[in-house]
Design a protein around this motif. Structure first.
Motif, PDB file in Angstrom:
ATOM      1  N   ASP A   1      -7.405   3.817  -4.860  1.00 51.10           N
ATOM      2  CA  ASP A   1      -8.657   4.279  -4.275  1.00 51.10           C
ATOM      3  C   ASP A   1      -8.467   5.768  -4.010  1.00 51.10           C
ATOM      4  OD1 ASP A   1     -10.835   4.963  -2.691  1.00 51.10           O
ATOM      5  OD2 ASP A   1     -10.829   3.061  -1.617  1.00 51.10           O
ATOM      6  N   ASN A   2      -8.978   6.583  -4.911  1.00 48.80           N
ATOM      7  CA  ASN A   2      -8.758   8.024  -4.784  1.00 48.80           C
ATOM      8  C   ASN A   2      -9.459   8.611  -3.558  1.00 48.80           C
ATOM      9  OD1 ASN A   2      -7.089   8.107  -7.016  1.00 48.80           O
ATOM     10  ND2 ASN A   2      -8.694   8.774  -8.429  1.00 48.80           N
ATOM     11  N   ALA A   3     -10.524   7.975  -3.112  1.00 45.12           N
ATOM     12  CA  ALA A   3     -11.208   8.454  -1.910  1.00 45.12           C
ATOM     13  C   ALA A   3     -10.347   8.243  -0.670  1.00 45.12           C
ATOM     14  CB  ALA A   3     -12.539   7.740  -1.739  1.00 45.12           C
TER      15      ALA A   3
ATOM     16  N   SER B   1       0.846  -1.184   0.000  1.00 43.70           N
ATOM     17  CA  SER B   1       0.000   0.000   0.000  1.00 43.70           C
ATOM     18  C   SER B   1       0.889   1.243   0.000  1.00 43.70           C
ATOM     19  CB  SER B   1      -0.902   0.034   1.231  1.00 43.70           C
ATOM     20  OG  SER B   1      -1.767  -1.077   1.263  1.00 43.70           O
ATOM     21  N   CYS B   2       0.367   2.296  -0.569  1.00 40.54           N
ATOM     22  CA  CYS B   2       1.068   3.581  -0.568  1.00 40.54           C
ATOM     23  C   CYS B   2       0.037   4.657  -0.258  1.00 40.54           C
ATOM     24  CB  CYS B   2       1.733   3.829  -1.907  1.00 40.54           C
ATOM     25  SG  CYS B   2       2.468   5.473  -2.080  1.00 40.54           S
ATOM     26  N   ALA B   3       0.171   5.261   0.902  1.00 42.13           N
ATOM     27  CA  ALA B   3      -0.757   6.302   1.329  1.00 42.13           C
ATOM     28  C   ALA B   3      -0.170   7.664   1.010  1.00 42.13           C
ATOM     29  CB  ALA B   3      -1.027   6.176   2.824  1.00 42.13           C
ATOM     30  N   ALA B   4      -0.988   8.499   0.394  1.00 43.81           N
ATOM     31  CA  ALA B   4      -0.551   9.837   0.003  1.00 43.81           C
ATOM     32  C   ALA B   4      -1.193  10.893   0.879  1.00 43.81           C
ATOM     33  CB  ALA B   4      -0.905  10.101  -1.455  1.00 43.81           C
ATOM     34  N   SER B   5      -0.455  11.941   1.131  1.00 47.67           N
ATOM     35  CA  SER B   5      -0.988  13.096   1.861  1.00 47.67           C
ATOM     36  C   SER B   5      -0.381  14.357   1.260  1.00 47.67           C
ATOM     37  CB  SER B   5      -0.667  12.994   3.355  1.00 47.67           C
ATOM     38  OG  SER B   5       0.734  12.976   3.561  1.00 47.67           O
ATOM     39  N   GLY B   6      -0.957  15.476   1.635  1.00 41.36           N
ATOM     40  CA  GLY B   6      -0.485  16.734   1.080  1.00 41.36           C
ATOM     41  C   GLY B   6      -1.433  17.210   0.001  1.00 41.36           C
ATOM     42  N   ARG B   7      -0.924  17.368  -1.197  1.00 42.98           N
ATOM     43  CA  ARG B   7      -1.765  17.817  -2.302  1.00 42.98           C
ATOM     44  C   ARG B   7      -2.796  16.764  -2.679  1.00 42.98           C
ATOM     45  NH1 ARG B   7       2.068  20.805  -6.805  1.00 42.98           N
ATOM     46  NH2 ARG B   7       2.582  22.630  -5.543  1.00 42.98           N
TER      47      ARG B   7
ATOM     48  N   THR C   1      -4.899   6.298  -1.713  1.00 48.10           N
ATOM     49  CA  THR C   1      -4.029   5.132  -1.579  1.00 48.10           C
ATOM     50  C   THR C   1      -3.925   4.385  -2.903  1.00 48.10           C
ATOM     51  OG1 THR C   1      -4.653   4.919   0.753  1.00 48.10           O
ATOM     52  CG2 THR C   1      -3.615   3.016  -0.277  1.00 48.10           C
ATOM     53  N   VAL C   2      -2.707   3.928  -3.176  1.00 49.97           N
ATOM     54  CA  VAL C   2      -2.483   3.058  -4.330  1.00 49.97           C
ATOM     55  C   VAL C   2      -1.949   1.735  -3.799  1.00 49.97           C
ATOM     56  CG1 VAL C   2      -0.148   3.951  -4.729  1.00 49.97           C
ATOM     57  CG2 VAL C   2      -1.389   2.878  -6.601  1.00 49.97           C
ATOM     58  N   TYR C   3      -2.313   0.654  -4.477  1.00 54.02           N
ATOM     59  CA  TYR C   3      -1.971  -0.687  -4.024  1.00 54.02           C
ATOM     60  C   TYR C   3      -1.197  -1.429  -5.113  1.00 54.02           C
ATOM     61  CZ  TYR C   3      -5.857   0.447  -0.902  1.00 54.02           C
ATOM     62  OH  TYR C   3      -6.691   1.065  -0.002  1.00 54.02           O
ATOM     63  N   LEU C   4      -0.411  -2.383  -4.675  1.00 50.84           N
ATOM     64  CA  LEU C   4       0.230  -3.322  -5.593  1.00 50.84           C
ATOM     65  C   LEU C   4       0.054  -4.714  -5.016  1.00 50.84           C
ATOM     66  CD1 LEU C   4       1.906  -3.671  -8.206  1.00 50.84           C
ATOM     67  CD2 LEU C   4       3.947  -3.690  -6.744  1.00 50.84           C
ATOM     68  N   GLN C   5      -0.810  -5.490  -5.635  1.00 51.52           N
ATOM     69  CA  GLN C   5      -1.012  -6.883  -5.244  1.00 51.52           C
ATOM     70  C   GLN C   5      -0.031  -7.727  -6.032  1.00 51.52           C
ATOM     71  OE1 GLN C   5      -3.277  -8.356  -2.978  1.00 51.52           O
ATOM     72  NE2 GLN C   5      -2.127 -10.229  -3.411  1.00 51.52           N
ATOM     73  N   MET C   6       0.793  -8.467  -5.325  1.00 54.51           N
ATOM     74  CA  MET C   6       1.795  -9.312  -5.977  1.00 54.51           C
ATOM     75  C   MET C   6       1.559 -10.763  -5.610  1.00 54.51           C
ATOM     76  SD  MET C   6       5.245  -7.037  -5.662  1.00 54.51           S
ATOM     77  CE  MET C   6       5.359  -7.223  -3.888  1.00 54.51           C
TER      78      MET C   6
END
Length: 124
Positions: free
Chosen positions: A73-75, A21-27, A78-83
């Motif tokens: 999931d823009n709401a 998972s990659c959680a984004a914050s800020g802009r 978060t972006v995911y990478l299932q491997m």
């Protein structure tokens, strides 16, 4: 500025699965194309997968195609990478990155923001 924090890495046996998972914050997250890259010890950073801002288009490296799925999931910012079907050669530090505009390519220089990375280790 966009801050990115990866999670979900770990030690897994060959053939196993992980979801990064990659959680984004800020802009605002939604206008950015998001990518995953990885870097193994002694090797250059390489492209893994990317997804357009809307999530409608994805792009994969040949080495992971058919075994990995990128989603967002823009709401949840978060972006995911299932491997799946992980191999020892997938062992690397995995980074997520954000690219302004409608970009989901494999050029790292197009990505303005990078996370600190999460370690994935696949044992044989």
């Amino acid at each position: 500025q966009v801050q990115l924090v990866e999670s979900g890495g770990g030690l897994v046996q060959a053939g196993g699965s992980l979801r990064l998972s990659c959680a984004a914050s800020g802009r605002t997250f939604s206008p950015y194309g998001m990518g995953w890259f990885r870097q193994a010890p002694g090797k250059e950073r390489e492209f893994v997968a990317a997804i357009m801002p809307s999530g409608g288009s994805t792009n994969y490296a040949d080495s992971v195609k058919g075994r990995s799925t990128i989603s967002r999931d823009n709401a949840k910012n978060t972006v995911y990478l299932q491997m799946n079907s992980l191999k020892p050669e997938d062992t690397a530090v995995y980074y997520c990155a954000a690219a302004p505009g409608f970009y989901s390519g494999n050029a790292p220089e197009r990505y303005d923001y990078w996370g600190q990375g999460t370690q994935v280790t696949v044992s044989s």
